[in-house]
Design an enzyme around this catalytic site. Sequence first.
Site, PDB file in Angstrom:
ATOM      1  N   SER A   1      15.180  33.819  50.584  1.00 31.14           N
ATOM      2  CA  SER A   1      14.656  33.089  49.428  1.00 31.14           C
ATOM      3  C   SER A   1      15.303  33.469  48.111  1.00 31.14           C
ATOM      4  O   SER A   1      15.034  32.835  47.089  1.00 31.14           O
ATOM      5  CB  SER A   1      13.141  33.304  49.332  1.00 31.14           C
ATOM      6  OG  SER A   1      12.487  32.686  50.417  1.00 31.14           O
TER       7      SER A   1
ATOM      8  N   GLU B   1      67.267  67.336  60.418  1.00 27.81           N
ATOM      9  CA  GLU B   1      67.544  65.976  59.956  1.00 27.81           C
ATOM     10  C   GLU B   1      68.912  65.825  59.296  1.00 27.81           C
ATOM     11  O   GLU B   1      69.533  64.775  59.391  1.00 27.81           O
ATOM     12  CB  GLU B   1      66.448  65.527  58.965  1.00 27.81           C
ATOM     13  CG  GLU B   1      65.105  65.247  59.596  1.00 27.81           C
ATOM     14  CD  GLU B   1      65.136  64.027  60.502  1.00 27.81           C
ATOM     15  OE1 GLU B   1      65.740  62.997  60.121  1.00 27.81           O
ATOM     16  OE2 GLU B   1      64.580  64.107  61.613  1.00 27.81           O
TER      17      GLU B   1
END
EC number: 2.4.99.28
Length: 820
Positions: free
Chosen positions: A417, A111
């Site tokens: 419910s 790099e």
Amino acid sequence: MTERKREYKDRKQKKNSPKNQSKVTKFLKWFFIGVLLLGITAITIVGFYVLSIIRSSPELDVQAIQSLNQPSILYDDQGNFMDNVITREQRYVVKSDEIPDNLKKAFVAIEDERFYEHKGIDIKRIAGVIASNIKGKLSGSNTVQGASTITQQLIKNAVLTNEVSYERKIKEMYLALELEKHLSKDEILTTYLNTIPMGGYQYGVSAAAQRFFSKNVSDLNLIECAYLGGLTQAPTSYDGLSEINKENPSRYLNRTKSVLFKMHELGYISSEQYNNAINEIDTNGIKFKPNNKLSKTNFEWFTRPTITQVKQDLMNKYKYTQDEVDKLIANGGLKIYTSMDRNLQNNVQKVLDDPNNYKAITNNPNEKNEDDVYKLQASATIIDYKTGHVKALVGGRGEQPAMSHNRAYYDLKSIGSATKPLTVYGPAIDLGLGGAGSVVNDSPLTNKELSSTGYKDQPKNEYNSYRGPLTFREAIKISSNLAAIKVANEVGVSNSIAYGEKLGLVYGPHSRGISTTALGQFQNDPNNPDGGNTYTLASAFGVFGNNGVKTNAKLYTKVLDSHGNVLLDTSTPEEIKIFSPQTSYIVYDMLKDQVESGSAKPAKFGNIPVAGKTGTTTGDKDYLFAGLTPYYSAAIWIGYDKPREMRTSSGIVTSPIFGKIMGLAHKGLQYKEVEQPSGISKIAVCMDSGLKPTSLCTQDPRGSRVYYDWFINGSAPNQYCNYHTNSHVNNFNKNNNTTGVNEKNKKQETKTEEIKPNENNKSNEQTPNTNPDNAPNNVPNNDNNNSNNIGGNMIPPQNQTENNTNNGVITPNQSINNKN
């Protein structure tokens, strides 16, 4: 000599004359001066341009860049380590001495070979790239090549964007030069190796080492170091785990060899090391050992929702973008103190995992799907509803892959419910339409009711019968669907939805009818998820123990930045008033009946009062229980990820689990009750008419029909019972050949005396604000504007038959076992 030749010679002599030569010299002089001035002007313009770009560069925060080496950490409610933050972008920070020299050298070699020589930018490399870019411009390719050093790449990853432009490049170069003045080469390289993208969601060499080799980065060999060094240039192209590269590995193998060659060329490895590595690659390739559990946290169910909530709160408070907050959470070294009770979290997980809790549903609770996950699933949440702090949140049963969907927090489902206290009876009492003793007729809908509710066919009860006149208390205890529909119709759909939304329920565009508000039947369209989950239900049910106030549920107590500054603090609860204190207490008292004597008895534990409500969705595909004690609120869900019918009832399965996990949460806690507010009284009503009773109501052959229950002061019925009359009672006695009326009652059969309230059952007579203004803001009080059914009497007595028992109606004080 001809005339033409003489003219040519004259012109030539004139051209070569000193005068003409002076003109040429002058022209060239001014030409070069012009070019020079133009060049100076261009350089000046470019200089100012570059200077303006440099001035617009973000301020270099060296500490922020170094904080990329500090992982964000979560702690439990005792301040003990819980988890490292693992976002979708996976990154594990390692120190310099944990990174092998071969790995550092691999990156430098491929790099930035002059990394240890330059001051942040590589002039030689830049010159070559400029020439290449000019050539590209002239050829029309418009390709901008980079000359980024490792320092520049770190700046790009930490400070700038990935935009490809000259402006970004200039900023990058300037900031790289500045960074080199503050950090050593080793500090720069270490930070770079912890942040570099390594393909997929992996950032940094440690995450990559785990993903590809299931190794700690310190254990990587030379070939593995070379592979990772070459990966970063094109992570997708060189990904050895991709299917295309598995078929043809030459691309990433050749790239690895190139890295090894460069390392050898620069003297980082010996010829022997180089040759051995090349021979190994040629013979055996690169041996990968992928780690499929890389992104899993220790407390997966609690940690991921906490990260989600912290991100959202940071964006709301500081106006961060999604990208900014993602980077801050992943790389910012935050300390997140959660509200999780570690022991409770672990024990709730054990209860949900226990197959013995599901025998009523299936003989094989631990049957697994193709992903090795239990088919039958469950979730649970426990909240301290006073502070809003979540103490336990479990999103599923059994071992599951990382990033599995969290059924307690992210999933939305119908709640059945369980909605009735939240969007039916709570709002009805809060709006002054009745109290716990108000009566509603559990009977088929009239044509008018069918029209106003939108039902085409008669809705049914789970118990497939009609129970006749029911008090609100009894209706919610046995979970009468018909009663809920009628009460919800009086409340109004818009009112119910307004209450539900404040309580945290989500209503999609197709879930805005009475079947949703009364029965909890949400459409749950995949494109518009709606409904609730155990997280929202546990939070919602807490209002009934907290004076009608909903404290927004929080999974964390505080968040600190890397320097110890407080970013977020939940010590002051976020509160929303939903119901009046009187309403919330009455509903709480009603909900205790289902646990004390209804279908949810197993939810009871020890001597701590428990109130709650079961829920079942259409086709028995989801079972729920939500409830509370004076200390905590909680909710349970049981079902299949691919919904299927279950063969039992909600109360049989969910309430025992609720009792077990809440028993764990209350270990060591003393008995106490929810405090009764002022402004409510127990008022006598006739349980058949719902009106003020007379002495005739005590002479019913079935026994006295006088009933005492809670009403908000000022909301009790003020009309006398018109159901029990002399003729009515006499006809009852005649038809039933009843001899049970005693002599005292015979003497009174012509009287209609008022039944006085029981003074011992009255609380402080201060009248609360029972005006429908207690409803959510800007909501109409009633959608249907029906005149009957308001106040204590929810059924018109004239519509009742005299001999109810012949119509399949049983009395409210009979023992009823209800599936819901």
